[in-house]
Design an enzyme around this catalytic site. Sequence first.
Site, PDB file in Angstrom:
ATOM      1  N   TYR A   1       0.280 -11.694 -15.931  1.00  0.00           N
ATOM      2  CA  TYR A   1       0.441 -10.234 -15.936  1.00  0.00           C
ATOM      3  C   TYR A   1      -0.552  -9.647 -16.930  1.00  0.00           C
ATOM      4  O   TYR A   1      -0.666 -10.135 -18.047  1.00  0.00           O
ATOM      5  CB  TYR A   1       1.875  -9.844 -16.352  1.00  0.00           C
ATOM      6  CG  TYR A   1       2.659  -9.259 -15.210  1.00  0.00           C
ATOM      7  CD1 TYR A   1       2.188  -8.156 -14.516  1.00  0.00           C
ATOM      8  CD2 TYR A   1       3.883  -9.808 -14.821  1.00  0.00           C
ATOM      9  CE1 TYR A   1       2.904  -7.619 -13.456  1.00  0.00           C
ATOM     10  CE2 TYR A   1       4.601  -9.268 -13.766  1.00  0.00           C
ATOM     11  CZ  TYR A   1       4.109  -8.178 -13.081  1.00  0.00           C
ATOM     12  OH  TYR A   1       4.809  -7.641 -12.031  1.00  0.00           O
TER      13      TYR A   1
ATOM     14  N   GLU B   1      -1.283  -5.855 -17.464  1.00  0.00           N
ATOM     15  CA  GLU B   1      -1.368  -4.395 -17.484  1.00  0.00           C
ATOM     16  C   GLU B   1      -2.371  -3.924 -18.536  1.00  0.00           C
ATOM     17  O   GLU B   1      -2.390  -4.444 -19.664  1.00  0.00           O
ATOM     18  CB  GLU B   1      -0.011  -3.773 -17.816  1.00  0.00           C
ATOM     19  CG  GLU B   1       0.875  -3.583 -16.611  1.00  0.00           C
ATOM     20  CD  GLU B   1       1.845  -4.733 -16.455  1.00  0.00           C
ATOM     21  OE1 GLU B   1       1.516  -5.844 -16.920  1.00  0.00           O
ATOM     22  OE2 GLU B   1       2.919  -4.502 -15.873  1.00  0.00           O
TER      23      GLU B   1
ATOM     24  N   ASP C   1     -15.573   7.117   1.036  1.00  0.00           N
ATOM     25  CA  ASP C   1     -14.800   5.899   1.276  1.00  0.00           C
ATOM     26  C   ASP C   1     -15.705   4.985   2.107  1.00  0.00           C
ATOM     27  O   ASP C   1     -15.907   5.220   3.300  1.00  0.00           O
ATOM     28  CB  ASP C   1     -13.518   6.262   2.034  1.00  0.00           C
ATOM     29  CG  ASP C   1     -12.690   5.031   2.385  1.00  0.00           C
ATOM     30  OD1 ASP C   1     -13.212   3.909   2.276  1.00  0.00           O
ATOM     31  OD2 ASP C   1     -11.519   5.209   2.774  1.00  0.00           O
TER      32      ASP C   1
ATOM     33  N   THR D   1     -12.804  -1.087   0.154  1.00  0.00           N
ATOM     34  CA  THR D   1     -12.094  -2.354   0.167  1.00  0.00           C
ATOM     35  C   THR D   1     -13.129  -3.435  -0.111  1.00  0.00           C
ATOM     36  O   THR D   1     -14.338  -3.199  -0.009  1.00  0.00           O
ATOM     37  CB  THR D   1     -11.415  -2.610   1.535  1.00  0.00           C
ATOM     38  OG1 THR D   1     -12.361  -2.369   2.563  1.00  0.00           O
ATOM     39  CG2 THR D   1     -10.213  -1.708   1.726  1.00  0.00           C
TER      40      THR D   1
ATOM     41  N   LYS E   1     -14.027  -6.425   3.862  1.00  0.00           N
ATOM     42  CA  LYS E   1     -14.591  -6.185   5.203  1.00  0.00           C
ATOM     43  C   LYS E   1     -16.031  -6.714   5.217  1.00  0.00           C
ATOM     44  O   LYS E   1     -16.227  -7.907   5.050  1.00  0.00           O
ATOM     45  CB  LYS E   1     -14.489  -4.699   5.550  1.00  0.00           C
ATOM     46  CG  LYS E   1     -13.026  -4.223   5.632  1.00  0.00           C
ATOM     47  CD  LYS E   1     -12.922  -2.796   6.126  1.00  0.00           C
ATOM     48  CE  LYS E   1     -11.486  -2.349   6.290  1.00  0.00           C
ATOM     49  NZ  LYS E   1     -10.931  -1.688   5.103  1.00  0.00           N
TER      50      LYS E   1
ATOM     51  N   ARG F   1      -8.963  -9.830  -0.028  1.00  0.00           N
ATOM     52  CA  ARG F   1      -8.286  -8.594   0.373  1.00  0.00           C
ATOM     53  C   ARG F   1      -7.978  -7.763  -0.871  1.00  0.00           C
ATOM     54  O   ARG F   1      -7.190  -8.185  -1.717  1.00  0.00           O
ATOM     55  CB  ARG F   1      -6.996  -8.987   1.091  1.00  0.00           C
ATOM     56  CG  ARG F   1      -6.374  -7.963   1.957  1.00  0.00           C
ATOM     57  CD  ARG F   1      -5.601  -8.658   3.067  1.00  0.00           C
ATOM     58  NE  ARG F   1      -6.556  -9.171   4.036  1.00  0.00           N
ATOM     59  CZ  ARG F   1      -6.999  -8.480   5.088  1.00  0.00           C
ATOM     60  NH1 ARG F   1      -6.551  -7.261   5.306  1.00  0.00           N
ATOM     61  NH2 ARG F   1      -7.875  -8.987   5.921  1.00  0.00           N
TER      62      ARG F   1
HETATM   63  N1  DSN Z   1      -7.277  -1.404   8.921  1.00  0.00           N
HETATM   64  C1  DSN Z   1      -8.633  -1.036   8.588  1.00  0.00           C
HETATM   65  C2  DSN Z   1      -9.495  -1.003   9.781  1.00  0.00           C
HETATM   66  O1  DSN Z   1      -9.265  -1.788  10.685  1.00  0.00           O
HETATM   67  O2  DSN Z   1     -10.438  -0.233   9.838  1.00  0.00           O
HETATM   68  C3  DSN Z   1      -8.717   0.222   7.860  1.00  0.00           C
HETATM   69  O3  DSN Z   1      -7.666   0.372   6.969  1.00  0.00           O
END
Ligand code: DSN
Length: 414
Positions: free
Chosen positions: A52, A54, A197, A223, A226, A232
């Site tokens: 942990y 924080e 974003d 994120t 991707k 993740r």
């Molecule tokens: N679930 C993602 C996507 O497939 O684009 C976005 O949050």
Amino acid sequence: MFTHLQKQDPQIYAAIMREEKRQAEELELIASENYVSPAVLETMGSILTNKYSEGYPGKRYYAGQENIDVIENLAIDRAKELFGAEHVNVQALSGSPANAAVYMAFIKPGDKVLGLSLDHGGHLSHGHPVNFSGMLYNFVRYGVEEDGIIDMDKVREIALKERPKMIVAGFSAYSRNMDWKKFKEIADEIGAITFADIAHIAGLIAGGQIESPIPHFDVVSTTTHKTLRGPRGAMIMCKAQFGKQVDKAIFPGMQGGPHDHINAAKAVAFKEALQPEFKEYTAQVIKNAKVLASELMNYNFKVISGGTDNHLMLIDMTSKNSTGKEADHALELAGISCNKNMVPYDTRSPFDPSGIRLGTPAVTTRGLKEPEMKILAKWINDVCSAPTDESVQARVRGEVKELCKKFPVPGILM
Ligand code: DSN
């Protein structure tokens, strides 16, 4: 691998083994998915999950942080180098919580925000009424034109009329480059905060393939799993002057303890993305997407906006007298995963939309290139032209499996 799990929990072990087999034997065209490296996988499965932490490096609420601080600082430094960002917070747990923290850092509930409609390629967390963002903030929307492309003059018109406090530029289903500079110019005219974003395209930006909003925008979220090909999770990048308010919004505003095992895996992924091979990978992702889109158009599929500048494309299945749901299902039975998706000006519903979204990040990580994209387009055409024909699905499924043998998934030994 998994020797303890196999003994202790055979049901979960068996499900993971079946999923390994599925991933190894099928082709992944879901535009938001990818395969992490074995090093990223190892890091995520490490004992760092026990801790942990924080707070932030050097300013923690619990003891025993000497190694965690090293790890988090490495993640931050590598992200700064990769994106040229002034300030980075790597603690965001995933894309929507990261976006929630951005709103919390910059605006108040009820404030007006301008974002891209979900049914024109935006994201739930960009103000959809069923999402916290649409419930807490007063979202107004821009969209794409009939040709599937955002018209920046229209965006300006809406911005001048609505005078939002923040403008969100970003998407989960838009295949064209965004004009970051123009967004910034419009925001400056009305004194709005600029928020990008880049969840879908962060890897392509890190690989130097498409333009970055980071030099222009106040704050940028992404994120990490991707096109960036990390674990993740998510992160927020911003101008140095906003660093404190972004950090406070993440902790204690939105979250408690960071996921140290994931932050370490982010650092590993950022190091990978700083290598020359990542540049080549991201260039190939786009080349593959362009070939796939143009081959599909040769088979008379309607590709929204007539092609792609990035890793994804939206296909209007009415061009094949089919629907997104039918195509998604038929392709799944043939060993090809994608997702059904609304297309701009769709007259159908999100559960039964007109389109599918396809993306090339995962298949490119496996090593597929232009010749395989041509084969893939032919399979998609075969399956989607006869979506209820089980013999076509079985034939393609067999051919997909054979091709997959030549392109192993990193981290899966089969
Ligand atoms: N679930 C993602 C996507 O497939 O684009 C976005 O949050």
